[in-house]
Design a protein around this motif. Structure first.
Motif, short mmCIF file in Angstrom:
data_model
loop_
_atom_site.label_atom_id
_atom_site.label_comp_id
_atom_site.label_asym_id
_atom_site.label_seq_id
_atom_site.Cartn_x
_atom_site.Cartn_y
_atom_site.Cartn_z
N ARG A 279 0.73 -1.14 0.07
CA ARG A 279 0.17 -0.01 -0.01
C ARG A 279 0.99 1.19 0.04
O ARG A 279 0.66 2.23 -0.51
CB ARG A 279 -0.82 0.07 1.05
CG ARG A 279 -2.15 -0.71 1.09
CD ARG A 279 -3.03 -0.67 1.94
NE ARG A 279 -2.80 -1.26 3.32
CZ ARG A 279 -2.37 -0.73 4.41
NH1 ARG A 279 -2.54 0.55 4.44
NH2 ARG A 279 -2.10 -1.52 5.65
N ALA A 280 2.09 1.16 0.74
CA ALA A 280 2.95 2.18 0.95
C ALA A 280 3.48 2.77 -0.59
O ALA A 280 3.26 3.77 -0.89
CB ALA A 280 3.83 2.22 1.88
N ASN A 281 3.82 1.59 -1.42
CA ASN A 281 4.55 1.77 -2.55
C ASN A 281 3.40 2.28 -3.63
O ASN A 281 3.60 3.26 -4.28
CB ASN A 281 4.92 0.43 -3.27
CG ASN A 281 6.35 0.09 -2.86
OD1 ASN A 281 7.14 1.13 -2.41
ND2 ASN A 281 6.77 -1.15 -3.41
N VAL A 282 2.26 1.70 -3.60
CA VAL A 282 1.11 2.43 -4.56
C VAL A 282 0.67 3.73 -4.00
O VAL A 282 0.77 4.50 -5.07
CB VAL A 282 -0.13 1.36 -4.44
CG1 VAL A 282 -1.36 1.88 -4.85
CG2 VAL A 282 0.27 0.13 -5.00
N ASP A 283 0.84 4.07 -2.70
CA ASP A 283 0.17 5.59 -2.59
C ASP A 283 1.45 6.45 -3.08
O ASP A 283 0.95 7.50 -3.23
CB ASP A 283 0.17 5.55 -0.88
CG ASP A 283 -0.95 4.85 -0.33
OD1 ASP A 283 -2.00 4.51 -1.11
OD2 ASP A 283 -1.28 4.63 0.74
N MET A 284 2.63 6.02 -2.74
CA MET A 284 3.58 6.89 -2.99
C MET A 284 3.82 7.03 -4.67
O MET A 284 4.02 8.18 -5.28
CB MET A 284 5.03 6.40 -2.81
CG MET A 284 5.27 6.57 -1.12
SD MET A 284 6.78 5.92 -0.59
CE MET A 284 8.10 7.17 -1.66
N MET A 285 3.30 5.99 -5.49
CA MET A 285 3.42 6.04 -6.95
C MET A 285 2.17 6.95 -7.53
O MET A 285 2.42 7.56 -8.22
CB MET A 285 3.33 4.59 -7.50
CG MET A 285 4.52 3.95 -7.16
SD MET A 285 4.32 2.10 -7.85
CE MET A 285 4.62 2.32 -9.48
N LYS A 286 1.00 7.05 -6.55
CA LYS A 286 -0.01 7.82 -6.94
C LYS A 286 0.36 9.38 -6.75
O LYS A 286 -0.46 10.28 -7.17
CB LYS A 286 -1.42 7.38 -6.15
CG LYS A 286 -1.71 6.24 -6.77
CD LYS A 286 -3.17 5.72 -6.14
CE LYS A 286 -3.78 4.41 -6.40
NZ LYS A 286 -4.93 4.02 -5.71
N SER A 287 1.04 9.67 -5.45
CA SER A 287 1.07 10.78 -5.11
C SER A 287 2.03 11.74 -6.24
O SER A 287 2.90 11.53 -6.99
CB SER A 287 2.00 10.95 -3.65
OG SER A 287 2.42 12.14 -3.43
N ASP A 288 1.54 13.24 -6.16
CA ASP A 288 2.28 14.21 -7.02
C ASP A 288 3.50 14.56 -6.19
O ASP A 288 4.27 15.13 -7.18
CB ASP A 288 1.20 15.44 -7.01
CG ASP A 288 0.01 15.05 -7.83
OD1 ASP A 288 -0.05 13.89 -8.66
OD2 ASP A 288 -1.07 15.59 -7.65
N ASP A 289 3.68 14.32 -4.95
CA ASP A 289 4.97 14.83 -4.42
C ASP A 289 5.87 13.84 -4.71
O ASP A 289 7.36 14.28 -4.57
CB ASP A 289 4.60 14.91 -2.81
CG ASP A 289 3.76 16.07 -2.48
OD1 ASP A 289 3.66 16.88 -3.38
OD2 ASP A 289 2.96 15.74 -1.49
#
Length: 115
Positions: free
Chosen positions: A37-47
């Motif tokens: 989940r952390a990987n996917v969230d970071m991949m979706k993040s604009d930051d």
């Protein structure tokens, strides 16, 4: 196999071990498949920078495998109080106490007004 090849293969396996899965388990309990989940969230993040995207994509399958292997560990931790293990939750609780006691967040001691 030569010892140098064994050592090189061991080092390679240690470097691709699902970094997000390992890092997500060093803090408070974050549920099941927290590294994935952390990987996917970071991949979706604009930051997230464009340099991190390929690294996250490489780490994603390894994190998924590591999260699957660590499911029994996550299950054993699932009934614990999540705030007790979370440094962030403890700091926030201390800040709320300090603010309530002194009106000065972060310090815990009242300050004198400047003259």
């Amino acid at each position: 196999m030569k010892p140098t090849k064994i050592m090189a293969l061991s080092c390679l396996l240690l470097t691709v071990n699902g970094c997000s899965s390992v890092m997500s388990r060093t803090g408070a309990d974050q549920g099941y498949y927290s590294g994935t989940r952390a990987n996917v969230d970071m991949m979706k993040s604009d930051d997230t920078s464009f340099v991190m995207m390929p690294l996250l994509a490489i780490d994603l399958p390894f994190s998924a495998v590591m999260d699957t292997v660590l499911l029994p560990y996550d299950y054993l931790r699932s009934d614990k109080d999540k705030k007790a293990d979370s440094p962030k939750a403890r700091v926030q609780q201390d800040e709320e106490k300090n603010l309530a006691a002194s009106g000065n967040p972060g310090q815990g001691m009242p300050t004198k007004p400047a003259r």
